[in-house]
Design a protein around this motif. Structure first.
Motif, PDB file in Angstrom:
ATOM      1  N   VAL A   1     -19.055 -15.053 -13.581  1.00 46.41           N
ATOM      2  CA  VAL A   1     -18.328 -15.032 -14.861  1.00 46.41           C
ATOM      3  C   VAL A   1     -17.642 -13.677 -14.947  1.00 46.41           C
ATOM      4  O   VAL A   1     -18.292 -12.634 -14.927  1.00 46.41           O
ATOM      5  CB  VAL A   1     -19.281 -15.254 -16.050  1.00 46.41           C
ATOM      6  N   LEU A   2     -16.298 -13.706 -15.006  1.00 49.38           N
ATOM      7  CA  LEU A   2     -15.511 -12.464 -15.044  1.00 49.38           C
ATOM      8  C   LEU A   2     -15.086 -12.174 -16.475  1.00 49.38           C
ATOM      9  O   LEU A   2     -14.560 -13.052 -17.163  1.00 49.38           O
ATOM     10  CB  LEU A   2     -14.255 -12.618 -14.170  1.00 49.38           C
ATOM     11  N   LEU A   3     -15.299 -10.936 -16.904  1.00 49.86           N
ATOM     12  CA  LEU A   3     -14.734 -10.498 -18.187  1.00 49.86           C
ATOM     13  C   LEU A   3     -13.288 -10.108 -17.927  1.00 49.86           C
ATOM     14  O   LEU A   3     -13.011  -9.046 -17.383  1.00 49.86           O
ATOM     15  CB  LEU A   3     -15.519  -9.319 -18.761  1.00 49.86           C
ATOM     16  N   SER A   4     -12.401 -11.010 -18.315  1.00 51.31           N
ATOM     17  CA  SER A   4     -10.969 -10.749 -18.164  1.00 51.31           C
ATOM     18  C   SER A   4     -10.442 -10.379 -19.546  1.00 51.31           C
ATOM     19  O   SER A   4     -11.111  -9.626 -20.271  1.00 51.31           O
ATOM     20  CB  SER A   4     -10.314 -12.013 -17.583  1.00 51.31           C
ATOM     21  N   GLY A   5      -9.324 -10.895 -19.943  1.00 54.62           N
ATOM     22  CA  GLY A   5      -8.802 -10.580 -21.275  1.00 54.62           C
ATOM     23  C   GLY A   5      -7.607 -11.456 -21.575  1.00 54.62           C
ATOM     24  O   GLY A   5      -7.034 -12.081 -20.673  1.00 54.62           O
ATOM     25  N   TRP A   6      -7.244 -11.482 -22.835  1.00 56.93           N
ATOM     26  CA  TRP A   6      -6.108 -12.272 -23.278  1.00 56.93           C
ATOM     27  C   TRP A   6      -4.849 -11.878 -22.507  1.00 56.93           C
ATOM     28  O   TRP A   6      -3.961 -12.695 -22.223  1.00 56.93           O
ATOM     29  CB  TRP A   6      -5.924 -12.016 -24.776  1.00 56.93           C
ATOM     30  N   VAL A   7      -4.787 -10.610 -22.128  1.00 62.48           N
ATOM     31  CA  VAL A   7      -3.649 -10.060 -21.421  1.00 62.48           C
ATOM     32  C   VAL A   7      -3.371 -10.820 -20.108  1.00 62.48           C
ATOM     33  O   VAL A   7      -2.226 -10.910 -19.663  1.00 62.48           O
ATOM     34  CB  VAL A   7      -3.898  -8.546 -21.203  1.00 62.48           C
ATOM     35  N   ALA A   8      -4.416 -11.410 -19.519  1.00 63.17           N
ATOM     36  CA  ALA A   8      -4.243 -12.128 -18.248  1.00 63.17           C
ATOM     37  C   ALA A   8      -3.407 -13.390 -18.410  1.00 63.17           C
ATOM     38  O   ALA A   8      -2.837 -13.889 -17.433  1.00 63.17           O
ATOM     39  CB  ALA A   8      -5.606 -12.477 -17.646  1.00 63.17           C
TER      40      ALA A   8
ATOM     41  N   GLU B   1      -7.578 -12.097 -11.832  1.00 60.10           N
ATOM     42  CA  GLU B   1      -8.361 -13.342 -11.900  1.00 60.10           C
ATOM     43  C   GLU B   1      -8.226 -14.116 -10.585  1.00 60.10           C
ATOM     44  O   GLU B   1      -9.196 -14.719 -10.107  1.00 60.10           O
ATOM     45  CB  GLU B   1      -7.884 -14.202 -13.073  1.00 60.10           C
ATOM     46  N   ASN B   2      -7.013 -14.101 -10.009  1.00 59.44           N
ATOM     47  CA  ASN B   2      -6.778 -14.869  -8.784  1.00 59.44           C
ATOM     48  C   ASN B   2      -7.653 -14.391  -7.625  1.00 59.44           C
ATOM     49  O   ASN B   2      -7.995 -15.175  -6.735  1.00 59.44           O
ATOM     50  CB  ASN B   2      -5.299 -14.796  -8.376  1.00 59.44           C
ATOM     51  N   ILE B   3      -8.007 -13.107  -7.636  1.00 58.69           N
ATOM     52  CA  ILE B   3      -8.880 -12.572  -6.574  1.00 58.69           C
ATOM     53  C   ILE B   3     -10.201 -13.360  -6.576  1.00 58.69           C
ATOM     54  O   ILE B   3     -10.749 -13.694  -5.530  1.00 58.69           O
ATOM     55  CB  ILE B   3      -9.127 -11.062  -6.788  1.00 58.69           C
ATOM     56  N   PHE B   4     -10.685 -13.688  -7.766  1.00 58.26           N
ATOM     57  CA  PHE B   4     -11.942 -14.447  -7.882  1.00 58.26           C
ATOM     58  C   PHE B   4     -11.700 -15.934  -7.593  1.00 58.26           C
ATOM     59  O   PHE B   4     -12.545 -16.620  -7.039  1.00 58.26           O
ATOM     60  CB  PHE B   4     -12.542 -14.261  -9.275  1.00 58.26           C
TER      61      PHE B   4
ATOM     62  N   HIS C   1     -13.357 -17.392 -16.160  1.00 54.05           N
ATOM     63  CA  HIS C   1     -12.675 -16.207 -16.666  1.00 54.05           C
ATOM     64  C   HIS C   1     -12.823 -16.189 -18.182  1.00 54.05           C
ATOM     65  O   HIS C   1     -12.382 -17.122 -18.862  1.00 54.05           O
ATOM     66  CB  HIS C   1     -11.187 -16.240 -16.307  1.00 54.05           C
ATOM     67  N   ILE C   2     -13.436 -15.133 -18.687  1.00 55.75           N
ATOM     68  CA  ILE C   2     -13.588 -14.994 -20.135  1.00 55.75           C
ATOM     69  C   ILE C   2     -12.430 -14.128 -20.632  1.00 55.75           C
ATOM     70  O   ILE C   2     -12.241 -13.005 -20.155  1.00 55.75           O
ATOM     71  CB  ILE C   2     -14.938 -14.313 -20.478  1.00 55.75           C
TER      72      ILE C   2
END
Ligand SMILES: NC(=O)c1ccc[n+]([C@@H]2O[C@H](COP(=O)([O-])OP(=O)(O)OC[C@H]3O[C@@H](n4cnc5c(N)ncnc54)[C@H](OP(=O)(O)O)[C@@H]3O)[C@@H](O)[C@H]2O)c1
Length: 263
Positions: free
Chosen positions: A105-112, A122-125, A135-136
């Motif tokens: 589970v990756l902590l990403s962001g709205w910015v993504a 995110e694509n790396i994962f 992706h969160i």
């Protein structure tokens, strides 16, 4: 389940660790600071002391775990924040491959969802074979207000590249932590079901204008009518550079704020 939590006892890591321990999981918390061990152990978790820059350390910590929560720390020492995020994301991905962990589970962001360089992280994962990835994507953390404390005390206002009547999606760290805990535990049904799974999960706790948020804060701290003003991106860039940030880091931070100002 055996679960690795990165991000130490930070805004998300602490409530996440509490939630997972409460549910009876075996939790390993990664911290770069050995002095956190006492608090982590008192919470019922174990500590792994090391840095996300160290792939060998990540690999050995991930080995034998069922799932990992991965966060990308903001480092003000790095001149190029996006490059740093990508480096840490690649370290996590390599450690996931080498350790054979099956759920991240990756902590990403709205910015993504708006800026391609963050989607690339995110694509790396997403490229991890046979690994379930969620992706969160939270909005603006409530905890960001602590970073504005000096400005509020000295100037009686909040300033960013967005403000006034801009409507913002706010995310409470506790809601983000609950969402992550739920993703990690409820989704763990078995590998075959998880293999092709790629999920994006937005977390929104509230939505209001910047001035509404500033008004609530101001009323609570004896500064009624406090405002949240927006300053031009160029001005913010200059302010951050005057505060000692490199031009690239300053522009990364300004760019990161840009989606919040959208309609
Ligand atoms: N703020 C927002 O509005 C927003 C929105 C969307 C996504 N995000 C994401 O959320 C992340 C922040 O999460 P959070 O608030 O839970 O984190 P946090 O509380 O700021 O930091 C968590 C912990 O990470 C460790 N850490 C800090 N800098 C580090 C570094 N350079 N290298 C390694 N470890 C470091 C520290 O613990 P130890 O010293 O114990 O290691 C720190 O306590 C951001 O980095 C961003 O990726 C933020």
């Amino acid at each position: 389940m055996k679960i690795v939590v990165t991000g130490s006892l930070g805004h998300i890591g602490k409530p996440l660790t509490e939630a997972l321990v409460r549910e009876g999981h075996s939790v390993i918390v990664i911290s770069q600071n050995p002095e956190r061990q006492k608090e982590i152990v008192a919470m019922g978790a174990k500590t792994a002391v090391g840095k996300p820059e160290d792939v060998e350390f990540l690999t050995s910590t991930f080995t034998g775990a069922d799932a990992a929560y991965c966060m990308l720390p903001i480092s003000f020492k790095e001149p190029d924040l996006v490059a740093y995020f990508k480096k840490i994301a690649n370290n996590y991905a390599l450690a996931v491959r080498r350790s054979g962990i099956k759920h991240v589970v990756l902590l990403s962001g709205w910015v993504a969802g708006v800026i391609s360089s963050y989607e690339e992280i995110e694509n790396i994962f997403d490229e991890l074979p046979d690994v379930a990835v969620t992706h969160i994507r939270p909005g603006y953390f409530y905890s960001n207000f602590f970073d504005s404390m000096t400005m509020i005390k000295e100037n009686g206002l909040i300033a960013a590249t967005f403000g006034g009547d801009d409507r913002i999606v706010f995310s409470a760290p506790s809601d983000i932590a609950d969402t992550i805990a739920n993703e990690i535990t409820c989704q763990h049904h078995g590998t075959s079901e998880l293999i092709a799974m790629r999920k994006v999960h937005y977390v929104a706790s509230d939505e209001m204008t910047c001035n509404e948020a500033a008004g609530i804060l101001g009323a609570a701290i004896g500064k009624p009518g406090m405002k949240w003003i927006s300053v031009p991106a160029e001005q913010m860039q200059k302010n951050l550079e005057s505060a000692g940030l490199s031009p690239k880091l300053a522009s990364d931070l300004v760019e990161m704020q840009s989606p919040f100002a959208m309609d």
